[in-house]
Design an enzyme around this catalytic site. Structure first.
Site, PDB file in Angstrom:
ATOM      1  N   LYS A 198       0.855  -1.182   0.000  1.00 41.92           N
ATOM      2  CA  LYS A 198       0.000   0.000   0.000  1.00 41.92           C
ATOM      3  C   LYS A 198       0.892   1.233   0.000  1.00 41.92           C
ATOM      4  O   LYS A 198       1.601   1.501   0.969  1.00 41.92           O
ATOM      5  CB  LYS A 198      -0.902  -0.009   1.227  1.00 41.92           C
ATOM      6  CG  LYS A 198      -1.820   1.197   1.263  1.00 41.92           C
ATOM      7  CD  LYS A 198      -2.826   1.091   2.380  1.00 41.92           C
ATOM      8  CE  LYS A 198      -3.709   2.323   2.396  1.00 41.92           C
ATOM      9  NZ  LYS A 198      -4.671   2.278   3.485  1.00 41.92           N
ATOM     10  N   LYS A 251      -1.905  -1.561  -4.094  1.00 49.25           N
ATOM     11  CA  LYS A 251      -2.747  -0.368  -4.118  1.00 49.25           C
ATOM     12  C   LYS A 251      -1.870   0.872  -4.137  1.00 49.25           C
ATOM     13  O   LYS A 251      -0.973   0.964  -3.303  1.00 49.25           O
ATOM     14  CB  LYS A 251      -3.618  -0.394  -2.859  1.00 49.25           C
ATOM     15  CG  LYS A 251      -4.451   0.829  -2.644  1.00 49.25           C
ATOM     16  CD  LYS A 251      -5.217   0.683  -1.376  1.00 49.25           C
ATOM     17  CE  LYS A 251      -5.733   2.042  -0.991  1.00 49.25           C
ATOM     18  NZ  LYS A 251      -6.215   2.042   0.370  1.00 49.25           N
TER      19      LYS A 251
END
Ligand code: PBG
Length: 327
Positions: A198, A251
């Site tokens: 992330k 992500k």
């Protein structure tokens, strides 16, 4: 070779739509889409999110109509984010048994039992300071006191009927803390989807407006990854798989297609990619100005994420994409 022939092999395979479709290497399908839903407190709320045309905050009583549509389109799953009425320093709304997500999960499972429900497990939407965990007096996030609260949050979601929990707080050890919390509550079957890679990204901007979760002070760089690092992402992916993640996630998606590919190469568990809010907003803004062909752009975006190696794509385009898939 056939240099003297009018068409070479690639050209022959591209000439008719039927053959083009037959030899296509990457296919996208609704079952692999996960559609994010922002669940708002209150009743009869359907509040459009300005930077994300087509996406609204919905109150629990409006979820049935929404998931009936999602189910009828064949979309595989939804990912829930909560917008609670009140926030506090320890984010208690996140793990209350009648909290917004817990109510939402029950409502959705009631309306569409076969739709897979995933929940975001984080504290930033429930804390008044907007950070993803408990804060120490110096303003740093306290990793170790945050872990049991994340586990408690996950257990409360699963108790309400969630199929997948997706911890996004980026605390060290959160996967094993949640796994053992679920095990000791008797939930040994729950799928854990880890936000493994992330990145600290500008492309979360519209989400922070949508979920009202921007940090009041400071930012998340201490616990989200530097966009310049790829090998570090592989360390995170491996660690999450070791800790018991069933699915690993990258992500955002589009700026990190190489990371999706690298993850696919080292991971034997399914890979998810999150086509985040800023990526959605950019496409919509350009389309609204008539600067790109929206339908083609949507399919191109979703195809590129699948081609890079994602098995599951979390995307705000899920509903509109279904009608655009050809073959
Ligand atoms: C954190 C969380 C964020 C997103 C998903 N989960 C925001 C953040 O890390 O600041 C962003 C998703 C998007 O931009 O669509 N709970």
């Amino acid at each position: 070779m056939s240099n003297d022939r009018p068409f070479h092999r690639g050209q022959r395979l591209r000439r008719s739509p039927g053959i083009r479709n037959m030899v296509r290497e990457t296919r996208i399908s609704p079952g692999t889409f996960m559609f994010p839903i922002f669940v708002s407190h209150g009743t009869n709320v359907r509040e459009p999110i300005e930077p994300m045309p087509g996406i609204s905050q919905l109150s629990v009583d409006n979820l049935k109509a929404e998931v009936d549509e999602i189910g009828s389109l064949g979309i595989g799953s939804v990912l829930l984010f909560g917008i609670p009425e009140s926030k506090d320093a320890t984010g208690t709304g996140g793990y209350a048994s009648d909290g917004i997500i817990q109510n939402a999960v029950r409502e959705i499972k009631n309306a569409q039992p076969d739709l897979i429900v995933a929940t975001d497990v984080c504290m930033c939407e429930y804390t008044d300071h907007g950070h993803c965990g408990i804060l120490l007096p110096d303003g740093e996030v306290d990793n170790d006191t945050t872990l049991p609260l994340l586990a408690e949050t996950a257990v409360s979601h699963v108790e309400a009927g969630a199929d997948i929990v997706a911890p996004s707080a980026m605390m060290d050890g959160q996967i094993s803390a949640i796994r053992s919390g679920l095990d000791s509550a008797g939930y040994t079957n729950t799928t854990l989807m880890a936000y493994s890679a992330k990145y600290s990204s500008a492309f979360y901007g519209p989400f922070r407006i949508a979920a009202d979760s921007a940090p009041q002070k400071g930012d998340r760089r201490a616990y989200q990854m530097d966009p310049a690092n790829g090998r570090e992402a592989m360390r995170e992916v491996r660690a999450d798989i070791e800790e018991g993640a069933d699915i690993v996630m990258v992500k955002p998606a589009l700026e990190y297609l190489d990371i999706i590919r690298m993850t696919r190469r080292i991971s034997e568990v399914p890979v998810a990619a999150y086509n985040v809010s800023g990526e959605y907003s950019m496409l919509k803004a350009a389309a609204q100005n008539g600067w790109i062909d929206e339908d083609r752009a949507i399919i191109e975006v979703l195809t590129s994420i699948a081609r890079a190696g994602a098995d599951i794509t979390i995307t705000y385009h899920a509903k509109e994409a279904v009608a655009l898939i050809d073959g």
